[in-house]
Structures are given as C-alpha cells and as structure tokens.
Design an enzyme around this catalytic site. Structure first.
Site, PDB file in Angstrom:
ATOM      1  N   ASN B 403      -2.277  -5.421   1.598  1.00 33.85           N
ATOM      2  CA  ASN B 403      -1.058  -4.669   1.881  1.00 33.85           C
ATOM      3  C   ASN B 403      -1.275  -3.169   1.682  1.00 33.85           C
ATOM      4  OD1 ASN B 403       1.493  -3.620   2.103  1.00 33.85           O
ATOM      5  ND2 ASN B 403       2.485  -5.164   0.858  1.00 33.85           N
ATOM      6  N   ASP B 404      -1.354  -2.730   0.436  1.00 37.65           N
ATOM      7  CA  ASP B 404      -1.419  -1.290   0.181  1.00 37.65           C
ATOM      8  C   ASP B 404      -2.645  -0.634   0.812  1.00 37.65           C
ATOM      9  OD1 ASP B 404       0.930  -1.380  -1.264  1.00 37.65           O
ATOM     10  OD2 ASP B 404      -0.103  -1.846  -3.127  1.00 37.65           O
ATOM     11  N   VAL B 405      -3.739  -1.383   0.953  1.00 33.31           N
ATOM     12  CA  VAL B 405      -4.970  -0.763   1.469  1.00 33.31           C
ATOM     13  C   VAL B 405      -4.908  -0.499   2.966  1.00 33.31           C
ATOM     14  CG1 VAL B 405      -6.414  -1.720  -0.343  1.00 33.31           C
ATOM     15  CG2 VAL B 405      -6.151  -2.985   1.799  1.00 33.31           C
ATOM     16  N   ALA B 444       1.857  -1.732  -5.332  1.00 37.34           N
ATOM     17  CA  ALA B 444       2.365  -0.402  -5.619  1.00 37.34           C
ATOM     18  C   ALA B 444       3.885  -0.333  -5.465  1.00 37.34           C
ATOM     19  CB  ALA B 444       1.709   0.633  -4.711  1.00 37.34           C
TER      20      ALA B 444
END
Lengths: 115, 483
Positions: B403-405, B444
C-alpha cells in the site's frame, strides 16, 4: 612466550577502525535482494561471542561467575547455531531461472519525465 | 611448553576464524556465491569454538578446583543453547524470520552483557580504561538483549499496540542518565577510595537492571512497520558490544567480528532509513503514525472494484506485467499461488517481473526471501532503482498486499507524512490492479490516491483466494500455451 598480543591503546583502536571499515565496505556491495540473509548472516557472525563466554566460564571461580558464564555460553551458542541455521536455509532458496536466460537487460525505454 | 602451544593454537585459530568471517561475508554479497559464504563463516565459527576449549589448559591455579565443573557446564550450555536454537532455526516459517533473527540477536547481546557481568563481578578488567569499556559494552549488550526481546514480541504479534504515554521521552532520558550515573558510581567505587555506602555488587546489579529497562523502554513506543530498522540497529549494537567485550578479554577475533557487524549493521540501518526517507532518530523517537490521519489532502475519483477473474484474464492478454508484492501477501501466505499464477502468465508469453520496495516486509529484503522460498528465480526480482522507470512501459501493474510503497502522495503531496519516500511508480502503468483485503488504510494511516486513479481497479479479498480465482479464470480460457 612471545606469541601473545597485547591490544592496548592505539593498537586496539586501529583494529576497531580497520574492522569497522571492512564491514562497511563489504556490506556496501550487497544487493538489496540479499539484505535479509545478510542481516541474519552478520547476526551469526557476532555469535563468536560464545568464544568469549567459553573463556569467561572456564575461568570462573565463584558460583555467581559460573551462572553468568553458563548464561553467556548458552546465549552465545544459541546466537551462533540459530543464526547459521536460518541463514543457510534462506540462502539455499535463492536460485536462478532454470533455463537461465541471462538477467534480462533493463529495457532501454526513454525514461519518463520526472514530475 | 604445553600451555604455550595451546596459546599459540588458540591465537592461530582465532586469526583463521576472523579471516573466514570476512571472506564468508564477502561471498554473501552475490546470490551466486552467497550459499557458500555462510558455509565458510560457519567453519570459522566451529574451529574457534573447539579451539577455545584449549583455554582450559591455561587457567590460573585458583581456577583449577572449579575447572572440571566449568568444562561440564560449558559443554551442557553449548549443546543445550546451540541445539535448541538450531532446531528452532530449522523449523521456523520464512514469514516468521524477522522475529527469529530478533531473538538470536538478543541472545548475542545477552551473552555480551553476561561476559561484562563476569568481568565486573570478578574484577577481571585491567585498569580504568578497560573498566569503562566493559561498562559501555554492558549497557549496549543489555539494551540490545531486552530491546530485541520486545521487538520479538511485537513482530510475533504478542504486543499489538505501541505503548506510548505522556513524557515518555523524558522518562527514557532519565533511565538513560541514571544508567550512566550508576556506571560512574561503579567506576568511583572500584577505583576511588571514596566511602562505599553500598557494596559494589549492589551497584552492578542496579546498573544492569537499569540498562535492561532502558532497552525495553526504548523499543516499546516503536510501531511494527519500523521494526526492520530496529532489528538492524540492535544487530549493530550487539556487534559493537561483542567487539568491546572482545577488547576487555583481549580477544582479536571477537573485536574484529564484532566491529565488522557493528559497522555493517549501521550501514544497513542507514540504507533502510533512507528508503523510508526518515532519519534514524525520527524512527526511534517520533511515534510515527500518530498524527498523520488528520493531514490528508482531498482525493478525487472513486474506488472501482473489479472481479478477480477479469483482472486475471486481462493480465493473460497483456504483454508486460510488473507485480508489486507487499507484506499483505505474506500475511495471506499467497506467495506459492502467486508464482503459480505467474508461471501461467509466462506460459502464455507474458513478460512478468517482480518489483520490490526496499522496506517491503518486516525486515529489509524479506519479500525477496519469501519469493525465493516460493521458487521465484532471483533474476525475475528487481529492486526499486532498477525497475522504476519501466512502469511507464508496462501494460499492467499488479499491486498485491502493498500500500504505502506505491502511494503517489509520496511524490506530490507535501502534507503527506510519507512525502519524499521513494516509491514504486505503479501508477505510471497503463492499468493497475490492487489486490487488497478491504478499503482500509496502510500502516501510515493515509489514504492512497493511487486507488482512486482512473487507471486503477480494486480487487477485494484475501490475496491467496484472489490468486486462486485468477488462476482458475486463466485455466478456464483453455488457451494453449504460447510456443
């Protein structure tokens, strides 16, 4: 005896400096794909602490020292044996393609505009 | 004569062991030679351990009455500690590797701390310099020990939430300062002729207790996704502690091995922090993820769910596909199915590659290991800097459990907490499929703008279940494999 080495003062600092530099340079060349085995591999290497534990335990003269020496060897041996087992297992898994076409060259597409 | 040759053998073996460690680590820097590298280092360890029994030939007269007992204890400890750890290491699942490494690392730190304890209780150091080094190694080793145990508990899911309270940093600073103060008190008590209101032993016990508490307190507030950095730091700490105790024991093998690992661990920590675009102090002290939810920009568009079978078939007809696997894939144990799916695509002539973010997983490089375990050859796995420019030229990017990456906010949204973190440019692909459990946010706690993009479709479900559906859909087409 003439064969023992005294590592005092600057000699010790030199050893630390050179060893630290060696570690930095060697690890700097490891590709990210190997970072986990590398971490557990270096984790294994500091398992050498078991040798220090053995020395301390063999020279113990009180119950207190024997207990702590026992703990040091127990833990150090765990560090070394466990670190070796998991690192060797992981590294065995890294295999190239069977009918190995050499690593495909990264396609030479014009790199997209950065935004 | 006898003792002299024993000393010579130990010295020579330690020298050989130090060389083998360096050589072995060096061989570990390429997937081709890595497997032999650990073998080389292992030989070094084995001979060093065997040779150290020769210390028994060379003990002081006062030790003689205890020697037989000590040797027996040493053998029991070696067999027991080594045997248990070996079995655990052979059995542990690859997904549980980070916590296992944390445990082994903690053991090493604990061993260094215990050696420092013997030095302190037995008055075995030589002068003020060595006393200071012993104390320093004791603090670092103890922090690494208790900190690694907490890291293990977090990674193993035994400690779910980061523990945070008011004035936490102040309390930690107080613990740290009092640890140092007790260290100074020990130095004073031993070297000075100051009055001794309490025994030195009592001071040493409190000193160790404080150092252990410090390790726990430092690790408690750190969140699960920052654990890669934490393990790496503690790995460096243990190395440093081992090196310092090696100096006190006047053992060059310990000094070299410890310092090599200390420096290597530091470098690895810095690389990781860079991959997250954060400083190490930020990781350790910032309570990441606490405030970010409030700071979100407006996001246009809507989530467009699609069926797993449609996504699977679309990839079968694509020319080039890049797969971005994340920790969610490992949680769903979907690696095997993913590779099965990839092999189906490849049989149909699709060019498939894997793109791995440097901090994917709970340990740097963990996704690489998990893919390797599933049988993915390492020449199909690409790192961020090698593949990022290629996303623009692929038909489909499949984001699975990550997700965040892949959140483009890291490139564009200055208010985003992950702004500046290098990300995989999955959004540049012509079509993006995101396999995700539900509509939740990433670690995050930020909404991912990619999911709302026009070229992005969501495939909801457990990664493994979704992959099974994709495989069935492609098999159902009944297409012949391309030549």
């Amino acid at each position: 005896m003439g064969i023992s080495i005294d590592m005092t003062g600057f000699v010790a600092v030199y050893i630390f400096m050179l060893a630290g530099f060696a570690g930095w340079v060697i690890i700097g060349h490891v590709p990210a794909i190997l970072h986990t085995p590398l971490m557990s591999g270096s984790n294994f290497v500091h398992g050498i602490v078991v040798v220090g534990g053995l020395y301390a335990l063999l020279n113990a003269t009180t119950f207190e020292q024997q207990v702590m020496g026992f703990v040091a060897v127990l833990f150090g041996a765990g560090n070394a044996a466990g670190g070796y087992a998991v690192t060797a297992r992981m590294l065995k898994m890294f295999q190239p393609s069977l009918h190995a076409p050499p690593k495909p060259a990264i396609s030479v597409v014009a790199s997209p505009k950065k935004n | 004569m006898f003792t002299a040759s024993a000393e010579f053998i130990i010295g020579a073996v330690d020298l050989i062991a130090s060389f083998l460690f360096l050589f072995g680590l060096q061989r570990m820097s390429s997937p081709v030679t890595a497997s032999s590298g650990i073998g080389v280092a292992g030989i070094g360890m084995a001979v060093a351990v065997l040779a150290s029994f020769l210390y028994a030939l060379n003990v002081d007269q006062v030790v003689k009455p205890y020697l037989a007992q000590n040797i027996a204890l040493a053998i029991v400890a070696l067999a027991f500690g080594g045997g248990l750890a070996w079995l655990a290491g052979k059995r542990v699942a690859m997904t549980a590797m980070p916590q296992m490494v944390a445990i082994y690392n903690g053991l090493g730190g604990g061993a260094a701390g215990a050696i420092a304890g013997i030095e302190l209780f037995g008055d075995k150091y030589d002068g003020a310099g060595q006393l200071c080094v012993t104390l320093l190694g004791a603090i670092i080793g103890s922090v690494s020990f208790s900190g690694s145990i907490v890291a293990w508990a977090k990674l193993d899911g035994r400690l779910k939430k980061p523990t945070r309270f008011k004035h936490q940093r102040l309390v930690n600073a107080l613990v740290f300062v009092s640890t140092l103060a007790f260290g100074v008190a020990i130095i004073n008590a031993v070297l000075g002729d100051a009055l001794r209101p309490v025994s030195v032993s009592a001071l040493i016990y409190v000193f160790f207790a404080l150092a252990l508490i410090l390790g726990i307190m430092l690790t408690l507030p750190i969140g699960g996704a920052d654990m890669p950095v934490v393990i790496s730091i503690y790995n460096a700490f243990t190395g440093l502690a081992v090196g310092l105790e090696g100096f006190v024991l006047q053992n060059p093998a310990l000094m070299i091995a410890g310092m090599v690992v200390g420096a290597a661990g530091m470098l690895l920590t810095l690389l990781m922090a860079k991959a997250m675009n954060r400083s190490i102090t930020n990781v350790l002290f910032s309570n990441f993820g606490e405030v970010s939810a409030a700071l979100q920009g407006q996001i246009k568009g809507e989530l467009k769910p699609t069926a797993a079978s449609d996504a699977g078939i679309a990839m079968r007809y694509a020319e080039k596909v890049i797969i971005v696997p994340g920790y969610g894939l490992a949680v769903a144990q979907g690696q095997q199915k993913l590779f099965e799916f990839v092999k189906l695509l490849q049989a149909g002539g699709v060019n498939v590659r894997f793109a791995i973010h440097p901090v994917a997983g709970r340990m740097p490089g963990q996704m690489d290991v998990l893919l390797a375990e599933a049988g993915v050859p390492y020449d199909m796995i690409f790192q961020l800097e090698d593949i990022n420019d290629d996303f623009a030229s692929v038909d489909i990017a499949l984001v699975i459990g990550a997700n965040d990456v892949v959140n483009p906010a890291a490139r564009s949204d200055k208010s985003s907490p992950i702004f500046g973190m290098p990300i995989l440019n999955a959004d540049k692909a012509r079509q993006v499929y995101v396999v995700k459990r539900g509509e939740g946010k990433g670690y995050a706690g930020i909404v991912n703008a990619l999911f709302y993009d026009d070229n992005c479709n969501m495939v909801y479900g457990d990664a493994q279940a979704v992959l099974v559906k994709m495989i069935e859909a492609i098999r159902g087409l009944g297409l012949p494999a391309a030549a």
